[in-house]
Scaffold this motif. Sequence first.
Motif, mmCIF file in Angstrom:
data_model
loop_
_atom_site.group_PDB
_atom_site.id
_atom_site.type_symbol
_atom_site.label_atom_id
_atom_site.label_comp_id
_atom_site.label_asym_id
_atom_site.label_seq_id
_atom_site.Cartn_x
_atom_site.Cartn_y
_atom_site.Cartn_z
ATOM 1 N N PRO A 149 -109.974 75.022 -53.017
ATOM 2 C CA PRO A 149 -111.020 74.382 -52.210
ATOM 3 C C PRO A 149 -112.213 73.939 -53.054
ATOM 4 C CG PRO A 149 -110.296 76.451 -51.208
ATOM 5 C CD PRO A 149 -109.685 76.391 -52.572
ATOM 6 N N GLY A 150 -112.708 72.746 -52.749
ATOM 7 C CA GLY A 150 -113.915 72.250 -53.414
ATOM 8 C C GLY A 150 -113.670 71.443 -54.674
ATOM 9 N N PHE A 151 -112.493 71.604 -55.290
ATOM 10 C CA PHE A 151 -112.232 70.863 -56.526
ATOM 11 C C PHE A 151 -111.864 69.417 -56.189
ATOM 12 C CE2 PHE A 151 -112.134 75.065 -58.215
ATOM 13 C CZ PHE A 151 -112.488 74.929 -59.545
ATOM 14 N N SER A 174 -110.974 88.329 -67.172
ATOM 15 C CA SER A 174 -110.587 87.074 -67.830
ATOM 16 C C SER A 174 -109.708 86.215 -66.927
ATOM 17 C CB SER A 174 -109.822 87.345 -69.124
ATOM 18 O OG SER A 174 -110.641 88.044 -70.018
ATOM 19 N N LEU A 213 -107.946 86.683 -56.995
ATOM 20 C CA LEU A 213 -108.374 85.376 -57.499
ATOM 21 C C LEU A 213 -108.916 84.493 -56.383
ATOM 22 C CD1 LEU A 213 -105.374 84.608 -59.891
ATOM 23 C CD2 LEU A 213 -107.600 85.553 -60.489
ATOM 24 N N ASN A 214 -108.929 85.023 -55.149
ATOM 25 C CA ASN A 214 -109.446 84.259 -54.033
ATOM 26 C C ASN A 214 -108.703 82.920 -53.926
ATOM 27 O OD1 ASN A 214 -111.242 83.537 -51.978
ATOM 28 N ND2 ASN A 214 -112.608 82.503 -53.432
ATOM 29 N N LEU A 269 -108.260 74.402 -63.592
ATOM 30 C CA LEU A 269 -107.031 74.094 -62.852
ATOM 31 C C LEU A 269 -105.788 74.157 -63.746
ATOM 32 C CD1 LEU A 269 -108.021 71.160 -60.445
ATOM 33 C CD2 LEU A 269 -108.401 73.593 -60.203
ATOM 34 N N ASP A 301 -109.277 81.214 -64.016
ATOM 35 C CA ASP A 301 -108.843 80.549 -62.801
ATOM 36 C C ASP A 301 -109.776 79.411 -62.370
ATOM 37 O OD1 ASP A 301 -106.483 80.975 -61.231
ATOM 38 O OD2 ASP A 301 -107.832 81.190 -59.522
ATOM 39 N N ASP A 302 -110.944 79.310 -63.009
ATOM 40 C CA ASP A 302 -111.840 78.175 -62.746
ATOM 41 C C ASP A 302 -111.309 76.890 -63.361
ATOM 42 O OD1 ASP A 302 -113.702 79.442 -61.245
ATOM 43 O OD2 ASP A 302 -115.151 79.770 -62.839
ATOM 44 N N VAL A 360 -109.874 86.031 -63.750
ATOM 45 C CA VAL A 360 -110.754 85.405 -62.760
ATOM 46 C C VAL A 360 -111.488 84.221 -63.392
ATOM 47 C CG1 VAL A 360 -112.717 85.759 -61.207
ATOM 48 C CG2 VAL A 360 -111.035 87.591 -61.518
ATOM 49 N N ILE A 361 -111.994 84.411 -64.609
ATOM 50 C CA ILE A 361 -112.715 83.328 -65.289
ATOM 51 C C ILE A 361 -111.766 82.155 -65.558
ATOM 52 C CG2 ILE A 361 -113.916 82.653 -67.417
ATOM 53 C CD1 ILE A 361 -115.120 85.450 -67.538
#
Lengths: 422, 429
Positions: free
Chosen positions: B33-35, B368, B12-13, B376, B373-374, B370-371
């Motif tokens: 990171p980035g959120f 799924s 999941l990085n 939060l 996990d976008d 991975v998707i």
Amino acid sequence: MKQIYKIDNNKFNSIYVSFNYTMNVNKEELSKSALLASVMSKSSKKYKTQTDIEKHLSKLYGSNFDVNVQKVGDLYSIEFRVECVNKKYLPNNVDVLNDCLEFLNEIIYNPNVENENFDKDIVEKERESILQKILSRRDDKTAYAVYRTEQLLCNGQIAGEFLFGDEEIVKNITSSDLYEQYNKMLNESCITVIVSGNLEGHENVDEQIKGIFKDKIDSKFSYDSLEVNSSRNDKNIDVNEVSESQETAQSIITFGMRVLNPKDRDFYVLNVYNAILGSTPSSKLFQNFREKESLAYTVRSRFYRFKNIIVIYAGIQKKNYEKAKKVIYDQLNQIVNGEISKEEFDAAKQSILSDLIEWEDSKIAIAKMLFSNLFAFKNDKITIKDMYENIQKVTLEDVKEVANRIKVEQIYLLGGEADVQN
Amino acid sequence: MYKINANICDELNETTYYTKLENGLSVYICKKPGFKKKIGMFGTKYGSVINDFVDIKTGKRIKVPDGIAHFLEHKLFEKEGANALDLFSKIGVSSNAYTTFDHTVYYFETSEKFEESISLLVKLIKEPYFTDENVAKEQGIIGQEIMMGEDDPEYRVYFNAIKAMYQKNNVRIDIAGTIDSIAKINKELLYTCYNTFYNLNNMFFVIIGDVDVEDTIKLIEKNVNSYDNLKVDKEVEIFFDDEPKEINTKEIKEEMDIFMPQIYIGYKLDVLKNEEIIKNAIVADIVSQMYFSKITGFFNDEYNKGVLIEAPALVYEGSNSFSYILIAAQTLKLEEYKKDIFDYIERIKKEEINEELFNTIKNKKIGSLVIEDDNLNNCYRRVIDSILTQTDIYADVKILNNLKVEDIKSFLDSMTNDNRIVSIINNKK
């Protein structure tokens, strides 16, 4: 004309692709479009059944597909969407985005049609599905009460129709009617393509889309040639009260209101107005209707940007109907009179500003914001930053001014027959 | 000093950090990171099924009215007459709280006011304020909430399914309690539950977002330590009535003023522990897709007969005191659906498992995750599941990678006629 919008951010793992066909419809065409969307989501020439579709997708590492319909004011829009993982995060970096785009092309441009008719079996099944959606709309009491209020406020306009259409019309749609509507969708809509998410390694997705879809997505209409609001919002109508009964423990009261003589900047002011009135926990309705008077657990107001209307809804006990009306009127009058504390005003603004920033954390929300700005502002250059600055500029005087143009037109009660609690 | 553990998930990085503070509080930080949005959650392992326990102050065993955990949630999220939602809203932060069967969580979501939000959240939870008046007022608001549930067919069919399975466990009672049970709640009882379950050793703090890990841990510690904390080292003593293995009743059927009937089929299972709970939930999802989704011949047949329009969804729910499978569907042809699905389940239990399909669905599920996990919100659900089951944060990813066909087999075998119930909300013809 620019048709493919890319929103790239590598904080995400995945990619959302959305093809939108937005068009003018009449009442009959709305029902046909709802059924068309449903039929197209279940079958194509290559994937005859929804089982074939799902089997194909299941091989694409979680890629999901859906067809959605929505009303954009008085316009109707069909969305074909996929969501898939960026190849970076897949075993052997398999590129499923290309498969997903090919799949969308198959679904949209190679439908299961023979001799200008959609497959009759599938049409019958999906007709049944749409009819069940129409008939079960009363099952969610709050949503039904809000829908009835929209209908009363937007009588005769598309915005007042049920999203999935009308029972009698749906019953009589033929599969050749659907084919006609399909051609209307292809040729007489505004086509908007949005790709949002982590595009690292997929930077040329717009070229890829053009390569697959060719000139099929060059639409005849652009977003600025379609009118989202067919009413002028200039008539001051007397308050109309309607009630319906239903066997429930709770009753739902709603207020339907119209913003008269809307102006360009109203969008920002109305967002602040709505936050002060009832869309946040520091709002007047939440504070007074719920917290002070204990009249409801749920009370909210919703602003419809395309139609310039506002709907208030609350779950109450039937015996408190008169009191509920009075308390709602009190809150509305307070805003008209400018009785808004600095705290209330700042909180309302701050909550909208935070929401704006947080939209950028969802690849889907940011795409939806772009889409809705296209049709509301007739402009594809408005950024979240522009919106942020415009909200910041709203003053208390602006809110007072707009409040004076907001008129209650409808009061609706979905009354609980079984409402006997204490 | 505390030691910070970093738990890295390559799939999941993503990395989640964990530490246990000296005051007993467990802190989890899932770095994204980035959120821009940061989610902060303060929670306790205390939910609606717990109503029999040892009062931490007196050492005496006590029974409390149903719905008190949820009532306490409402009252804690309030400060001297002001609702917490409003206090957060005033600084432009959205917040909420929820009570489940086995935990209660208070959370905020903010992009700009992270420090203020942490300090406000801690203040709310550490400064309980219960009076006779504010307890009475809350009985009115919660009364409306309970009635809202009664009008919701999906909520009723779900709770009736659990009632059909369970004879003793409190999972069978509405999380908010009943109009009668909440009438028995008073401020003294609220303080007893608060003192017992809101001790730091029984609580957790979870942060999701792009934050500095050490600074955030220090910030949480500083805020929590500014209050008197009762130091507790042992777990709270909780009692559950012995739940018989047998179901309560075969079927619960009710009618409502609706169009679309709802049906749940439930299977009461033996209580599972730790990783077994996470595993069964994953297996349930795979079974749902392999055997009940739109891919399947079963769904296709039911669709063609006009029995089903949407595919049934099978889920597993479990804790340390309950464990069950639910299959939810909507249909106008209740009897036909019931017969077909019962026959079908008997048939698939005897059939050999399609290994190719299993592997396809397994890969689909990996994608799924991975998707998802976008979002939060999915990240925090994973952390909370791991806290409640006392498992590794990324246990789900590891279990999924190692899943075998045999796991599907034993799951299917756990669905027997003896432990099966049916819950129906029909329309009034």
